[in-house]
Design a protein around this motif. Structure first.
Motif, mmCIF file in Angstrom:
data_model
loop_
_atom_site.group_PDB
_atom_site.id
_atom_site.type_symbol
_atom_site.label_atom_id
_atom_site.label_comp_id
_atom_site.label_asym_id
_atom_site.label_seq_id
_atom_site.Cartn_x
_atom_site.Cartn_y
_atom_site.Cartn_z
ATOM 1 N N ILE A 1 0.822 -1.210 0.000
ATOM 2 C CA ILE A 1 0.000 0.000 0.000
ATOM 3 C C ILE A 1 0.858 1.263 0.000
ATOM 4 C CG2 ILE A 1 -1.534 1.365 1.509
ATOM 5 C CD1 ILE A 1 -2.991 -0.672 -0.247
ATOM 6 N N SER A 2 1.925 1.284 0.803
ATOM 7 C CA SER A 2 2.737 2.515 0.885
ATOM 8 C C SER A 2 3.371 2.836 -0.469
ATOM 9 C CB SER A 2 3.815 2.366 1.947
ATOM 10 O OG SER A 2 4.697 1.339 1.575
ATOM 11 N N GLU A 3 3.807 1.783 -1.183
ATOM 12 C CA GLU A 3 4.424 2.013 -2.498
ATOM 13 C C GLU A 3 3.375 2.473 -3.512
ATOM 14 O OE1 GLU A 3 7.999 -1.314 -1.919
ATOM 15 O OE2 GLU A 3 6.303 -1.761 -3.240
ATOM 16 N N THR A 4 2.173 1.913 -3.395
ATOM 17 C CA THR A 4 1.087 2.304 -4.300
ATOM 18 C C THR A 4 0.741 3.780 -4.078
ATOM 19 O OG1 THR A 4 0.222 0.069 -4.020
ATOM 20 C CG2 THR A 4 -1.226 1.653 -5.099
ATOM 21 N N LYS A 5 0.668 4.122 -2.808
ATOM 22 C CA LYS A 5 0.319 5.506 -2.450
ATOM 23 C C LYS A 5 1.411 6.459 -2.947
ATOM 24 C CE LYS A 5 -1.073 7.971 1.706
ATOM 25 N NZ LYS A 5 0.093 8.460 2.401
ATOM 26 N N ALA A 6 2.662 6.053 -2.762
ATOM 27 C CA ALA A 6 3.776 6.909 -3.188
ATOM 28 C C ALA A 6 3.762 7.093 -4.705
ATOM 29 C CB ALA A 6 5.096 6.294 -2.745
ATOM 30 N N LEU A 7 3.424 6.025 -5.424
ATOM 31 C CA LEU A 7 3.355 6.137 -6.888
ATOM 32 C C LEU A 7 2.234 7.093 -7.284
ATOM 33 C CD1 LEU A 7 4.319 5.165 -9.713
ATOM 34 C CD2 LEU A 7 2.629 3.329 -9.550
ATOM 35 N N GLY A 8 1.081 6.943 -6.609
ATOM 36 C CA GLY A 8 -0.042 7.836 -6.896
ATOM 37 C C GLY A 8 0.341 9.290 -6.669
ATOM 38 N N GLU A 9 0.994 9.555 -5.550
ATOM 39 C CA GLU A 9 1.402 10.938 -5.224
ATOM 40 C C GLU A 9 2.358 11.480 -6.285
ATOM 41 O OE1 GLU A 9 1.231 10.544 -0.322
ATOM 42 O OE2 GLU A 9 3.154 10.410 -1.373
ATOM 43 N N GLU B 1 -3.935 7.259 -5.353
ATOM 44 C CA GLU B 1 -3.579 7.591 -3.972
ATOM 45 C C GLU B 1 -4.785 7.369 -3.049
ATOM 46 O OE1 GLU B 1 -2.021 11.575 -3.800
ATOM 47 O OE2 GLU B 1 -1.992 11.518 -1.604
ATOM 48 N N ARG B 2 -5.959 7.818 -3.504
ATOM 49 C CA ARG B 2 -7.193 7.655 -2.697
ATOM 50 C C ARG B 2 -7.488 6.167 -2.479
ATOM 51 N NH1 ARG B 2 -9.372 11.585 -5.820
ATOM 52 N NH2 ARG B 2 -10.437 10.075 -7.154
ATOM 53 N N GLU B 3 -7.371 5.407 -3.567
ATOM 54 C CA GLU B 3 -7.674 3.967 -3.461
ATOM 55 C C GLU B 3 -6.678 3.250 -2.540
ATOM 56 O OE1 GLU B 3 -9.858 3.540 -7.798
ATOM 57 O OE2 GLU B 3 -7.682 3.518 -7.632
ATOM 58 N N ALA B 4 -5.438 3.682 -2.597
ATOM 59 C CA ALA B 4 -4.439 3.074 -1.708
ATOM 60 C C ALA B 4 -4.760 3.406 -0.259
ATOM 61 C CB ALA B 4 -3.038 3.566 -2.073
ATOM 62 N N GLN B 5 -5.136 4.653 -0.021
ATOM 63 C CA GLN B 5 -5.463 5.055 1.358
ATOM 64 C C GLN B 5 -6.661 4.279 1.900
ATOM 65 O OE1 GLN B 5 -5.580 9.277 0.853
ATOM 66 N NE2 GLN B 5 -3.812 9.592 2.176
ATOM 67 N N ALA B 6 -7.562 3.899 0.976
ATOM 68 C CA ALA B 6 -8.783 3.187 1.393
ATOM 69 C C ALA B 6 -8.602 1.667 1.341
ATOM 70 C CB ALA B 6 -9.939 3.600 0.483
ATOM 71 N N TYR B 7 -7.421 1.188 1.010
ATOM 72 C CA TYR B 7 -7.174 -0.258 0.864
ATOM 73 C C TYR B 7 -8.195 -0.899 -0.082
ATOM 74 C CZ TYR B 7 -4.023 0.393 4.776
ATOM 75 O OH TYR B 7 -3.001 0.832 5.578
ATOM 76 N N ALA B 8 -8.492 -0.190 -1.170
ATOM 77 C CA ALA B 8 -9.484 -0.674 -2.135
ATOM 78 C C ALA B 8 -8.771 -1.600 -3.127
ATOM 79 C CB ALA B 8 -10.126 0.506 -2.843
ATOM 80 N N VAL B 9 -8.732 -2.881 -2.792
ATOM 81 C CA VAL B 9 -7.905 -3.831 -3.539
ATOM 82 C C VAL B 9 -8.305 -3.902 -5.021
ATOM 83 C CG1 VAL B 9 -7.135 -6.234 -3.651
ATOM 84 C CG2 VAL B 9 -7.565 -5.182 -1.438
ATOM 85 N N ALA B 10 -9.592 -4.090 -5.276
ATOM 86 C CA ALA B 10 -10.046 -4.224 -6.671
ATOM 87 C C ALA B 10 -9.808 -2.928 -7.441
ATOM 88 C CB ALA B 10 -11.524 -4.604 -6.697
#
Lengths: 94, 371
Positions: free
Chosen positions: A30-38, A60-69
């Protein structure tokens, strides 16, 4: 960055697609996903590329919400987004 | 977790995305690196890319359930030690037993108490970190000792050669005092050399044996061992007998490992045999149809406690080498590990005062068994 500088943006997006995007897509942290989004959102804003900025913010929003799909679908869309930005850049080149 | 250490990576597996979100939010805010997935297959894919430090695993999932995911994780050596905590709404005792049998370290029922879950997660992460640290320390220690042993072996080789020259010179000069001193140096360096060699063989066995099973000759391995120990046997007045039926078939083994096993057994027999006795190396097909090599001596034999401890590393038995030969307590344990690595077995049959027989049982190659 002006629209005329999108060549540089497209090159950077190509590098991300070959590197960080693969890491995030396959690793799923999740942290890497969020960082990529940012990062993508910031690049989009700096280049005046609204679609890229929106894409990054959504990821970034989806990563923060742990929205897997949502994350999986968003990441799968990335190559198409890069291609369309590249095509737009070619079309805009005089 | 200190700021300098990387965040522990937790794989959260639950087919209900809302559950993943709850767990992710709860643990993510504490600084853990969360990898969320909603299926067993995705969990295995994520782990193949990068191992996690801990897995929170739902039991009831469509397609691949939690038990199966756990079994598949445990089956992979690189992932086998990741702690897996099962999470399930089912609090049926049989589920809990199945989860623990499959390799889970803990089982938490849903709805769970947040503080309790966090505490269990932290406990299992701490245990894993301690295990990892211990393993690293053991590996570092083995590496250092291995380097020291290699260096020592080279120096000892030089020392032995010099001591032998000195000994020869003393003999020429008929200098009894120098002869005694040089004999002591030779004997001590022999013992050290022998210990270092066995220590290195033991370390190699610990690192994981590379065994290449092919049809090999028991008779050739025995002949090599007999040749190797002929001089030490002659000095003690021991007779070495080889009895192999003509045309004894090849067995399934590894050349180097088989040589090492039989060499260690013959070395052991020579060391513990009183002067003037005999040692027999024989081969036969055992009643269960497997090829068997026996090394029999007329030494002091062993009692039950010696037999029980015989293949334990560094364990010295009640009998002592009859001519003061070096004995490290490693040779038999190495032989047993090599025998088992060749899908064979090694045991000892003995009674006090009646000698000992070491029995190495291997297998025939598949085509030989069929014929």
């Amino acid at each position: 960055m002006m629209r005329s500088d999108w060549g540089e943006l497209v090159a950077k997006l190509g590098e991300i697609q070959a590197g960080d995007w693969v890491t995030v897509r396959d690793g799923g942290a999740i942290s890497e996903t969020k960082a990529l989004g940012e990062r993508l959102a910031a690049m989009g804003r700096a280049a005046g590329c609204r679609r890229l900025a929106s894409y990054g913010e959504a990821l970034e929003r989806e990563a923060q919400a742990y929205a897997v799909a949502g994350i999986a679908a968003r990441l799968n869309d990335f190559p198409m987004l890069v291609r369309s930005i590249a095509e737009e850049n070619i079309a805009a080149t005089p | 977790m200190s700021p300098s250490t990387p965040a522990a990576r937790i794989l959260v597996v639950d087919d209900q995305e809302t559950n993943v979100q709850v767990l992710g939010n709860m643990l993510g805010v504490l600084g853990f690196e969360i990898v969320p997935v909603t299926s067993g297959e995705d969990a295995l894919k994520r782990l193949a890319v990068r191992p996690a430090d801990l897995v929170l695993l739902d039991v009831l999932m469509p397609d691949v359930d939690g038990f199966e995911v756990c079994r598949r994780i445990r089956a992979q050596p690189a992932l086998a030690e990741i702690p897996i905590i099962f999470l399930s709404a089912a609090d049926d005792k049989t589920f809990i037993v199945r989860a623990l049998d499959a390799g889970g370290v803990d089982y938490v029922t849903k709805p769970f108490n947040q503080a309790e879950l966090v505490s269990r997660v932290r406990t299992h992460l701490a245990l894993k970190q301690t295990r990892d640290r211990l393993r690293n320390l053991a590996e570092d220690k083995d590496e250092l000792l291995g380097i020291l042993a290699h260096d020592l072996k080279n120096h000892l080789g030089g020392m032995q050669m010099s001591a032998q020259l000195l000994h020869d010179r003393a003999r020429q000069l008929e200098d009894q005092r120098l002869l005694k001193i040089s004999s002591n140096v030779l004997h001590a360096s022999d013992q050290m050399f022998s210990f270092v060699k066995e220590f290195l063989a033991n370390a190699a066995a610990d690192r994981g044996l590379t065994i290449n099973l092919t049809p090999v000759s028991l008779a050739a391995a025995a002949a090599s061992a007999v040749q190797h120990h002929a001089e030490s046997a002659r000095r003690k007045g021991l007779a070495l007998h080889e009895e192999y039926p003509r045309g004894f078939p090849l067995v399934l083994g590894d050349h180097a490992a088989l040589d090492q096993v039989i060499d260690n057994l013959v070395s052991n027999a020579v060391k513990f045999s009183p002067p003037g006795k005999s040692i027999w190396l024989t081969a036969r097909v055992a009643p269960d149809g497997r090829p068997e090599c026996r090394v029999r001596d007329e030494g002091p034999g062993c009692d039950g406690s010696d037999l029980a401890a015989m293949f334990t590393r560094y364990r010295r038995l009640s009998a002592r080498p009859t001519a003061g030969e070096p004995s490290t307590g490693l040779g038999l344990s190495i032989a047993k590990r090599y025998a088992e690595a060749m899908n064979g077995e090694l045991h000892c049959e003995s009674e006090p005062g009646r000698g000992a027989t070491f029995v190495l049982r291997l297998r025939f190659p598949p085509e030989a068994s069929a014929s």
